[in-house]
Structures are given as structure tokens and as C-alpha cells.
Write a protein that holds these residues in place. Structure first.
Motif, short mmCIF file in Angstrom:
data_model
loop_
_atom_site.label_atom_id
_atom_site.label_comp_id
_atom_site.label_asym_id
_atom_site.label_seq_id
_atom_site.Cartn_x
_atom_site.Cartn_y
_atom_site.Cartn_z
N PHE A 1 4.56 -56.45 -60.83
CA PHE A 1 3.97 -56.96 -59.77
C PHE A 1 3.22 -56.59 -58.66
O PHE A 1 2.02 -57.19 -57.59
CB PHE A 1 5.83 -55.98 -58.62
N SER A 2 2.89 -55.26 -58.92
CA SER A 2 1.21 -54.92 -58.56
C SER A 2 0.06 -55.36 -58.73
O SER A 2 -0.51 -56.01 -58.33
CB SER A 2 1.93 -52.83 -58.62
N ASP A 3 0.43 -55.74 -60.49
CA ASP A 3 -0.60 -56.39 -61.03
C ASP A 3 -0.94 -57.53 -60.25
O ASP A 3 -2.35 -58.00 -60.12
CB ASP A 3 -0.75 -56.52 -61.82
N PHE A 4 -0.32 -58.69 -59.96
CA PHE A 4 0.00 -59.75 -59.22
C PHE A 4 0.08 -59.78 -57.88
O PHE A 4 -1.10 -60.38 -57.36
CB PHE A 4 1.48 -60.77 -59.72
N ARG A 5 0.30 -58.39 -57.37
CA ARG A 5 -0.48 -58.64 -55.45
C ARG A 5 -1.68 -58.68 -55.78
O ARG A 5 -2.39 -58.89 -54.74
CB ARG A 5 0.78 -58.01 -55.13
N GLN A 6 -2.31 -57.31 -56.43
CA GLN A 6 -3.51 -57.46 -56.17
C GLN A 6 -4.46 -58.41 -56.43
O GLN A 6 -5.69 -58.65 -55.76
CB GLN A 6 -3.64 -56.23 -56.97
N LYS A 7 -4.14 -59.82 -58.02
CA LYS A 7 -4.99 -60.27 -58.31
C LYS A 7 -4.36 -61.50 -57.30
O LYS A 7 -5.70 -62.18 -56.82
CB LYS A 7 -4.30 -60.79 -59.14
N TYR A 8 -4.09 -61.30 -56.70
CA TYR A 8 -3.46 -62.90 -55.55
C TYR A 8 -4.45 -62.49 -54.28
O TYR A 8 -4.57 -63.62 -53.90
CB TYR A 8 -1.74 -63.05 -55.19
N GLN A 9 -4.26 -60.89 -53.89
CA GLN A 9 -5.22 -61.37 -52.61
C GLN A 9 -6.72 -60.74 -52.70
O GLN A 9 -7.28 -61.39 -52.62
CB GLN A 9 -5.03 -59.38 -52.40
N GLY B 1 -3.31 -69.48 -64.75
CA GLY B 1 -2.50 -70.35 -66.57
C GLY B 1 -1.79 -69.33 -66.49
O GLY B 1 -0.73 -69.06 -67.60
N TYR B 2 -1.08 -68.66 -64.75
CA TYR B 2 0.53 -67.52 -65.96
C TYR B 2 1.78 -68.20 -65.88
O TYR B 2 2.43 -67.95 -67.01
CB TYR B 2 0.35 -66.76 -64.14
N LEU B 3 1.73 -69.35 -65.86
CA LEU B 3 3.20 -70.16 -65.31
C LEU B 3 2.67 -71.96 -65.56
O LEU B 3 1.24 -72.33 -65.39
CB LEU B 3 3.62 -70.09 -64.27
N GLU B 4 3.01 -72.80 -66.95
CA GLU B 4 3.09 -73.93 -66.59
C GLU B 4 3.68 -74.82 -65.39
O GLU B 4 2.45 -75.90 -65.24
CB GLU B 4 3.25 -74.35 -68.00
N ASN B 5 5.36 -74.86 -65.17
CA ASN B 5 5.49 -75.50 -63.22
C ASN B 5 5.63 -74.16 -63.17
O ASN B 5 5.97 -73.18 -62.52
CB ASN B 5 6.51 -76.07 -64.43
N ASP B 6 5.75 -74.81 -61.62
CA ASP B 6 5.76 -74.27 -60.53
C ASP B 6 7.72 -74.17 -59.86
O ASP B 6 7.95 -75.55 -59.82
CB ASP B 6 4.70 -74.73 -59.05
N TYR C 1 3.26 -69.21 -55.39
CA TYR C 1 3.10 -69.76 -57.03
C TYR C 1 2.18 -70.77 -57.17
O TYR C 1 2.32 -70.84 -58.78
CB TYR C 1 4.56 -70.74 -57.30
N ASN C 2 1.71 -71.53 -56.43
CA ASN C 2 0.10 -72.80 -56.92
C ASN C 2 -0.68 -71.84 -57.78
O ASN C 2 -1.28 -72.13 -58.25
CB ASN C 2 0.14 -73.28 -56.25
N TYR C 3 -0.79 -70.93 -57.11
CA TYR C 3 -2.10 -69.62 -57.77
C TYR C 3 -1.71 -69.34 -59.32
O TYR C 3 -2.33 -69.30 -59.71
CB TYR C 3 -2.08 -69.01 -56.82
N LEU C 4 -0.92 -68.88 -59.61
CA LEU C 4 -0.07 -68.71 -60.94
C LEU C 4 -0.16 -69.88 -61.93
O LEU C 4 -0.57 -69.66 -63.14
CB LEU C 4 1.48 -68.13 -60.63
N VAL C 5 -0.26 -71.32 -61.10
CA VAL C 5 -0.37 -72.22 -62.34
C VAL C 5 -1.62 -72.05 -62.15
O VAL C 5 -2.38 -72.59 -63.46
CB VAL C 5 0.89 -73.42 -61.78
N LEU C 6 -2.96 -72.47 -61.35
CA LEU C 6 -4.11 -72.51 -61.55
C LEU C 6 -4.54 -71.41 -62.00
O LEU C 6 -5.46 -71.99 -63.08
CB LEU C 6 -4.12 -72.30 -59.69
#
Length: 306
Positions: free
Chosen positions: A8-16, A94-99, A87-92
Motif C-alpha cells: 500500500f505504501s509503494d502505491f501511495r508513494q508512486k501515485y504521489q 501498467g498495474y491493471l488491465e481493467n479499471d 485507478y486510472n493511473y494504475l491502468v496507465l
């Protein structure tokens, strides 16, 4: 990409980092997005669901949990907007294929029309200013620039001398997401700035603050809170009973333009709205005015009232 290894911390830092470097959000906007994201991360962690495994029904349960805390529809809509962007960021990236938020619905919001001031009420606000005080001309210029240009209060506090093109009657504004726009400024506002500059020119200004247009008595640029308190005090002195803030002058600017016949797209550009939907709130205000005009001036209504 090994998404399962990201915490969770990794995603938070990357998104920030994404919001700061690629979206160019201001510190205030960035903090707001991260606070809202933290609510989702805490919920998913409590449900033992990883960020990349969350489904639409999980996000909907999160929305329900937030609603149960007593958070209103407008705040919930803002939180869910941030969740969608995450979640749009996660798709962009490459973490997810579908939002999973693609079909997520926002709560219905009651239509709330912001308070606006007429030109006469703005004049009343300015007449309440004691021009014999050192800050008098400064405060009158602040009110006139807010009403003339429709600036956000944060844009006004950050306005620089180097952003003023007074001969051309334009100011360059740094808006949300570090987006620049040019906004016309009225001759009246330019005149009031001239009076303030006569006082400003004899001030002792703090190093590093020389380029800010509006300064406090210590020579540093103003804060949003100072302007909020100042406008509320003048409204009280002027006998204006409406609940107003610096943003009220921005609403009043847009409403005056619309009632004067300005195109909605032009108003959108001057306000710096990313979406025309945000600007369309003013069409509701104008419809209210239009209805009153019809009731008072249409011959059928005049005859009926008589």
C-alpha cells in the motif's frame, strides 16, 4: 510488472510522485488527493484486499462506509473522483488491465447555487473600507481585482508584478495544476492597483517577496485566511447579510458576465475551469434571474398580476 509485491505504501508513494511531477498539482491539491486516497487504502487493508485485486463491489462498499460516517454527497463525490483518478493511473502505468471504477456511480448531489453579489453590493463592500488606513487602498484593489478578474483567492495571493500587463489590460494567472491563463483586467481595477502601488512603493519589503503584488504590513505576501477575514469584516460593516467569502466575488464575476451575454466557453477560459460542467453552475443562476425577468416583464404575467 510484479504488482503483487507492491505494498500500500509503494502505491501511495508512486501515485504521489505521479501527481506532483506529471500532473503538476499544487501542494494543497496534492495533500487533498493523498488524504482521500489514504481513506481507500485503510479500507482495503482492513478488508485484506490488495489495491490491484479490488473489484467494483469493493469500491462501492468503500463508498458506503464513507457515507455511513456522515460525509455529505459533495465530499463523497470528491473522494470518489480521486479514487477514479488513482485507478486510472494504475491502468496507465501498467498495474491493471481493467479499471474497476469504470462503472462507479457518483452520489446525486442537491443543486446548490453559490451566493453572488450584485455590482451595487460590491460597491457597498468597497465603501466600507477606511481609505485613511495604510491597508485601505490595498484592500480596495484586492476586492476590485477579485471581482474584475474572477481569480481564486490562492491565485490572488500568488499574483506577481511580473504577471501584470497593465498597458495591455491583462494579467497572467497561474491556476490549478500549474496551468497558466491570461485574464482581462478592468480599467477600474487598474486604477485601484495604481493607488495601492503608491503605498507599496514606500514599504520595506522582505527579501524574496519583492515580486508579490499584495503584501501585509511586514512586507510579506498575504495568506488566504487574511483575505477571507478582511472580506467578511467589510461585508458586516456594509450591512450585507449574505454569507460571503473571496470565492463569492469569483462567482459574482462569472454571473455578471453570463447575465451580460458572455459565452459560456469564454467564461470557462477566464475562470480556468478544466471542464465546462463546472462552469455550467452559472447557467442555473442565470435561469433564476431570467425567470424573475419573465415574471416581471412578460405581458401575460403583467396582465395576470394586475
Amino acid at each position: 510488472m510484479e504488482t503483487k509485491k507492491d505494498t500500500f505504501s509503494d502505491f501511495r508513494q508512486k501515485y504521489q510522485r505521479y501527481l506532483k511531477l506529471e500532473k503538476g498539482y499544487s501542494p494543497n491539491t496534492l495533500d487533498a488527493y493523498m488524504r482521500d486516497l489514504q481513506k481507500l487504502l485503510v479500507f482495503l487493508k482492513g478488508e485484506d484486499i490488495s489495491v490491484v485485486d479490488a473489484k467494483l463491489e469493493d469500491i462501492e462498499r468503500f463508498a458506503g462506509a464513507v457515507r455511513d460516517l456522515g460525509i455529505g454527497a459533495r465530499s463523497l463525490a470528491r473522494i470518489l473522483s480521486g479514487v477514479r483518478q488513482f485507478y486510472n493511473y494504475l491502468v496507465l502505468d501498467g498495474y491493471l488491465e481493467n479499471d474497476p471504477t469504470e462503472l462507479l456511480e457518483s452520489p446525486k448531489q442537491p443543486q446548490h447555487l453559490p451566493e453572488v453579489l450584485s455590482t451595487e453590493e460590491v460597491d457597498m463592500l468597497e465603501k466600507a473600507i477606511d481609505l485613511s488606513k495604510w491597508e485601505g487602498h490595498r484592500n480596495k484593489a484586492i476586492i476590485e481585482v477579485l471581482f474584475s478578474c474572477g481569480l481564486r483567492v490562492s491565485e490572488l495571493t500568488n499574483l506577481k508584478l511580473s504577471n501584470l500587463y497593465l498597458e495591455e489590460q491583462f494579467v497572467r494567472v497561474m491556476g490549478k495544476g500549474s496551468k497558466e491563463r491570461l485574464v482581462p483586467i478592468s480599467p477600474r481595477a487598474i486604477e485601484e492597483l495604481g493607488y495601492w502601488f503608491m503605498d507599496r512603493n514606500v514599504m520595506k519589503i522582505k527579501p524574496g517577496e519583492e515580486d508579490y503584488v499584495f503584501l501585509n504590513r511586514r512586507g510579506a505576501h498575504l495568506t488566504r485566511t487574511m483575505i477571507l477575514i478582511m472580506i467578511k469584516n467589510y461585508a458586516k460593516d456594509a450591512g450585507i447579510l449574505k454569507t460571503i467569502s473571496p470565492h463569492t466575488l469569483r462567482h459574482s464575476f462569472a454571473t455578471a458576465l453570463l447575465e451580460g451575454g458572455a459565452d459560456l466557453r469564454a467564461i470557462q477560459a477566464m475562470l480556468g475551469h478544466e471542464s465546462i460542467g463546472t462552469t455550467e453552475i452559472y447557467t442555473h443562476i442565470d435561469t433564476t434571474t431570467l425567470r424573475q425577468e419573465i415574471l416581471e416583464h412578460h405581458p401575460r404575467n403583467i396582465r395576470y398580476n394586475s
